[in-house]
Design an enzyme around this catalytic site. Sequence first.
Site, PDB file in Angstrom:
ATOM      1  N   ARG A 168      22.928  -0.159  66.029  1.00 27.83           N
ATOM      2  CA  ARG A 168      22.578   1.170  66.552  1.00 27.83           C
ATOM      3  C   ARG A 168      23.172   2.286  65.700  1.00 27.83           C
ATOM      4  O   ARG A 168      22.623   3.380  65.618  1.00 27.83           O
ATOM      5  CB  ARG A 168      23.092   1.341  67.991  1.00 27.83           C
ATOM      6  CG  ARG A 168      22.373   0.506  69.030  1.00 27.83           C
ATOM      7  CD  ARG A 168      22.829   0.910  70.427  1.00 27.83           C
ATOM      8  NE  ARG A 168      22.595   2.343  70.664  1.00 27.83           N
ATOM      9  CZ  ARG A 168      22.784   2.903  71.863  1.00 27.83           C
ATOM     10  NH1 ARG A 168      23.225   2.156  72.871  1.00 27.83           N
ATOM     11  NH2 ARG A 168      22.566   4.204  72.041  1.00 27.83           N
TER      12      ARG A 168
ATOM     13  N   LYS B 299      24.930   9.373  61.988  1.00 30.59           N
ATOM     14  CA  LYS B 299      24.038   9.156  63.140  1.00 30.59           C
ATOM     15  C   LYS B 299      24.127  10.340  64.096  1.00 30.59           C
ATOM     16  O   LYS B 299      23.121  10.856  64.584  1.00 30.59           O
ATOM     17  CB  LYS B 299      24.423   7.881  63.886  1.00 30.59           C
ATOM     18  CG  LYS B 299      23.800   7.770  65.278  1.00 30.59           C
ATOM     19  CD  LYS B 299      24.297   6.576  66.026  1.00 30.59           C
ATOM     20  CE  LYS B 299      25.648   6.696  66.656  1.00 30.59           C
ATOM     21  NZ  LYS B 299      25.699   7.439  67.921  1.00 30.59           N
ATOM     22  N   ASN B 300      25.331  10.820  64.354  1.00 31.08           N
ATOM     23  CA  ASN B 300      25.529  11.885  65.339  1.00 31.08           C
ATOM     24  C   ASN B 300      25.188  13.268  64.814  1.00 31.08           C
ATOM     25  O   ASN B 300      25.317  14.254  65.529  1.00 31.08           O
ATOM     26  CB  ASN B 300      26.961  11.832  65.884  1.00 31.08           C
ATOM     27  CG  ASN B 300      27.170  10.578  66.710  1.00 31.08           C
ATOM     28  OD1 ASN B 300      26.207   9.905  67.093  1.00 31.08           O
ATOM     29  ND2 ASN B 300      28.412  10.245  66.974  1.00 31.08           N
TER      30      ASN B 300
ATOM     31  N   ASP C  12      35.658   7.817  68.790  1.00 30.03           N
ATOM     32  CA  ASP C  12      34.747   6.856  68.159  1.00 30.03           C
ATOM     33  C   ASP C  12      35.438   5.968  67.125  1.00 30.03           C
ATOM     34  O   ASP C  12      34.807   5.082  66.558  1.00 30.03           O
ATOM     35  CB  ASP C  12      33.563   7.589  67.506  1.00 30.03           C
ATOM     36  CG  ASP C  12      32.673   8.274  68.531  1.00 30.03           C
ATOM     37  OD1 ASP C  12      31.821   9.086  68.141  1.00 30.03           O
ATOM     38  OD2 ASP C  12      32.857   8.013  69.734  1.00 30.03           O
TER      39      ASP C  12
ATOM     40  N   ARG D 265      30.039   9.927  81.898  1.00 31.16           N
ATOM     41  CA  ARG D 265      29.323  10.820  80.962  1.00 31.16           C
ATOM     42  C   ARG D 265      28.326  11.732  81.665  1.00 31.16           C
ATOM     43  O   ARG D 265      27.118  11.676  81.403  1.00 31.16           O
ATOM     44  CB  ARG D 265      28.663  10.020  79.859  1.00 31.16           C
ATOM     45  CG  ARG D 265      29.660   9.195  79.062  1.00 31.16           C
ATOM     46  CD  ARG D 265      29.047   8.502  77.893  1.00 31.16           C
ATOM     47  NE  ARG D 265      28.753   9.406  76.792  1.00 31.16           N
ATOM     48  CZ  ARG D 265      28.213   8.994  75.629  1.00 31.16           C
ATOM     49  NH1 ARG D 265      27.888   7.732  75.468  1.00 31.16           N
ATOM     50  NH2 ARG D 265      28.002   9.834  74.664  1.00 31.16           N
TER      51      ARG D 265
ATOM     52  N   CYS E  97      26.716   4.465  81.680  1.00 29.13           N
ATOM     53  CA  CYS E  97      27.042   4.128  80.287  1.00 29.13           C
ATOM     54  C   CYS E  97      28.290   3.259  80.303  1.00 29.13           C
ATOM     55  O   CYS E  97      29.168   3.447  81.140  1.00 29.13           O
ATOM     56  CB  CYS E  97      27.298   5.403  79.478  1.00 29.13           C
ATOM     57  SG  CYS E  97      27.916   5.054  77.831  1.00 29.13           S
TER      58      CYS E  97
HETATM   59  C1  EPZ Z   1      29.088  12.742  71.242  1.00 23.29           C
HETATM   60  O1  EPZ Z   1      28.707  12.341  72.566  1.00 23.29           O
HETATM   61  C2  EPZ Z   1      28.860  11.509  70.366  1.00 23.29           C
HETATM   62  N1  EPZ Z   1      27.468  11.134  70.442  1.00 23.29           N
HETATM   63  C3  EPZ Z   1      29.725  10.364  70.879  1.00 23.29           C
HETATM   64  O2  EPZ Z   1      29.596   9.283  69.970  1.00 23.29           O
HETATM   65  C4  EPZ Z   1      31.175  10.789  70.866  1.00 23.29           C
HETATM   66  O3  EPZ Z   1      31.948   9.793  71.477  1.00 23.29           O
HETATM   67  C5  EPZ Z   1      31.358  12.095  71.664  1.00 23.29           C
HETATM   68  O4  EPZ Z   1      30.476  13.114  71.179  1.00 23.29           O
HETATM   69  C6  EPZ Z   1      32.783  12.618  71.580  1.00 23.29           C
HETATM   70  O5  EPZ Z   1      33.190  12.798  70.283  1.00 23.29           O
HETATM   71  C7  EPZ Z   1      26.556  11.849  69.739  1.00 23.29           C
HETATM   72  O6  EPZ Z   1      26.842  12.818  69.066  1.00 23.29           O
HETATM   73  C8  EPZ Z   1      25.128  11.398  69.831  1.00 23.29           C
HETATM   74  P1  EPZ Z   1      30.742  14.924  74.770  1.00 23.29           P
HETATM   75  P2  EPZ Z   1      28.531  13.415  73.728  1.00 23.29           P
HETATM   76  O7  EPZ Z   1      29.699  15.692  75.480  1.00 23.29           O
HETATM   77  O8  EPZ Z   1      27.940  14.640  73.199  1.00 23.29           O
HETATM   78  C9  EPZ Z   1      32.430  15.010  79.207  1.00 23.29           C
HETATM   79  C10 EPZ Z   1      29.214   7.078  69.243  1.00 23.29           C
HETATM   80  O9  EPZ Z   1      29.925   6.074  69.370  1.00 23.29           O
HETATM   81  N2  EPZ Z   1      31.216  15.788  79.528  1.00 23.29           N
HETATM   82  O10 EPZ Z   1      31.569  15.605  73.756  1.00 23.29           O
HETATM   83  O11 EPZ Z   1      27.862  12.745  74.861  1.00 23.29           O
HETATM   84  C11 EPZ Z   1      32.071  13.542  78.923  1.00 23.29           C
HETATM   85  O12 EPZ Z   1      31.973  12.790  80.076  1.00 23.29           O
HETATM   86  C12 EPZ Z   1      29.040   8.045  70.440  1.00 23.29           C
HETATM   87  O13 EPZ Z   1      28.624   7.392  68.206  1.00 23.29           O
HETATM   88  C13 EPZ Z   1      31.099  16.326  80.792  1.00 23.29           C
HETATM   89  O14 EPZ Z   1      31.977  16.183  81.645  1.00 23.29           O
HETATM   90  O15 EPZ Z   1      30.069  13.632  74.112  1.00 23.29           O
HETATM   91  C14 EPZ Z   1      33.185  13.086  78.038  1.00 23.29           C
HETATM   92  O16 EPZ Z   1      34.235  12.652  78.817  1.00 23.29           O
HETATM   93  C15 EPZ Z   1      29.610   7.516  71.700  1.00 23.29           C
HETATM   94  N3  EPZ Z   1      29.961  17.008  81.091  1.00 23.29           N
HETATM   95  C16 EPZ Z   1      33.556  14.365  77.290  1.00 23.29           C
HETATM   96  O17 EPZ Z   1      32.992  15.465  77.997  1.00 23.29           O
HETATM   97  C17 EPZ Z   1      28.956  17.192  80.170  1.00 23.29           C
HETATM   98  O18 EPZ Z   1      27.934  17.813  80.488  1.00 23.29           O
HETATM   99  C18 EPZ Z   1      33.060  14.395  75.847  1.00 23.29           C
HETATM  100  O19 EPZ Z   1      31.673  14.215  75.862  1.00 23.29           O
HETATM  101  C19 EPZ Z   1      29.109  16.650  78.884  1.00 23.29           C
HETATM  102  C20 EPZ Z   1      30.251  15.955  78.570  1.00 23.29           C
END
Ligand code: EPZ
Length: 420
Positions: free
Chosen positions: A399, A22-23, A307, A122, A117
């Site tokens: 989802r 999915k990701n 995850d 996030r 969320c």
């Molecule tokens: C991706 O989300 C995945 N989703 C998430 O999977 C997964 O949990 C996550 O990566 C971490 O592995 C998809 O790929 C669609 P991040 P993403 O940006 O890209 C902080 C699932 O269950 N951050 O790596 O949103 C954020 O708050 C989902 O399939 C900032 O501070 O994750 C978090 O604490 C849930 N500022 C950390 O980084 C930003 O601009 C990691 O988030 C972006 C992120």
Amino acid sequence: MDRLVIRGGRRIEGSVQVRGAKNAALPQIAAALLSFERLELGNVPEVTDVDTMLALMGEFGMVATRGSGRALALDAREARNAVAPYDMVRRMRASILVLAPLLTRFGSARVSMPGGCAIGARPIDLHLKALDALGAEIDIEAGYIQARTKNGGLRGGRVVLTTPSVGATETALMAATLARGETEILNAARDPEVCDLALCLTAMGAHIQGAGTHRMLVQGVDALHNARHDLLTDRIEAGTYAVAAAITGGNLEILGAHLEHLGSVGAVLESTGTQIWPTDRGLMVVRSGPLQAIDVVTEPYPGFPTDLQAQFMALMTIASGASVIRETVYESRFMHVPELGRLGANISLQGSTALVRGVERLHGAEVMATDLRASVSLVLAALVAEGETTINRVYHLDRGYESLDRKLVQCGADIRRVAE
Ligand code: EPZ
């Protein structure tokens, strides 16, 4: 809203097929907007998040055609610039991934801020900083990101991510693909899904180096061309089935799974007394002896994936001894804890740390799914709970899992899906 009724006590045995990630699907569908030619994706999972992303693409005039065998043809030749509305973006945070392709293609973009969320604040600041580093002008107005390019489009630059965010790395990668000149992305996420996006963009004609490392280099090109790309299989789906075998004391071959994609998960599972090894078709997971409690800390890839934290917690609820689980990626990803408690688990929370004391057995009860991974941890716990468990709101599960209940039934589970 469907619910699942699960009668526990059966071992999970046999084999199960995992599908495309999915990701990986979500950013690649967005990336199709970068091209004036067709992109054909293969091995696309039948999960509702993909449908949600395709509905959003429809707003921009992209034509998506599902073919046989999980093929998906994306045609953005007639795409038009449009607003990514709050009502669509709030349903799925990954919608933010349309910002860079829209901005790159049309020189401007108006995308709703994702909003709250269940698992954490996030923020998207790193996505915006990445686009700013490539020369975009960005304002936030009335809950919308208003972005535009200057002087003929984005230009290459240096993007430094303060945390290896998956989404922000993907945003920078897509924007850099057609930016003038070279872009360097530092502290990039190394996740397999990021690498798969780089492979897909390279098939479309992009010049990308260093995918899978913390330093990526992108030489901007003038245009992309038609391409075909098969999605990598879903390591989180694979990890979930591995836990299903481990928690029930079963033996399962997970077809299409790759141990290297699971990062540290393999070693963590082995420390619990579960055997896991590669086969020609995927991965074999067997647990016949006692289940040991061990500690886990979630981290960016290749660390233990957040995850799989909820699934792993379900496993630790019946392990012998106590396990400390620390969630470092999200600040509130413990929505499953009170629900596991309803099944008789003994878990205490302290900030971002959970102490799980293993119990003799869990007992069936009615529980509520709250988000994608929390809901599957309830399914895993219900597989070993005495009696019947009813899980409400399983739309969360659909989802990101393709036919999870049907697949588990094929491997011996007693699960009924009840349409409300
Ligand atoms: C991706 O989300 C995945 N989703 C998430 O999977 C997964 O949990 C996550 O990566 C971490 O592995 C998809 O790929 C669609 P991040 P993403 O940006 O890209 C902080 C699932 O269950 N951050 O790596 O949103 C954020 O708050 C989902 O399939 C900032 O501070 O994750 C978090 O604490 C849930 N500022 C950390 O980084 C930003 O601009 C990691 O988030 C972006 C992120």
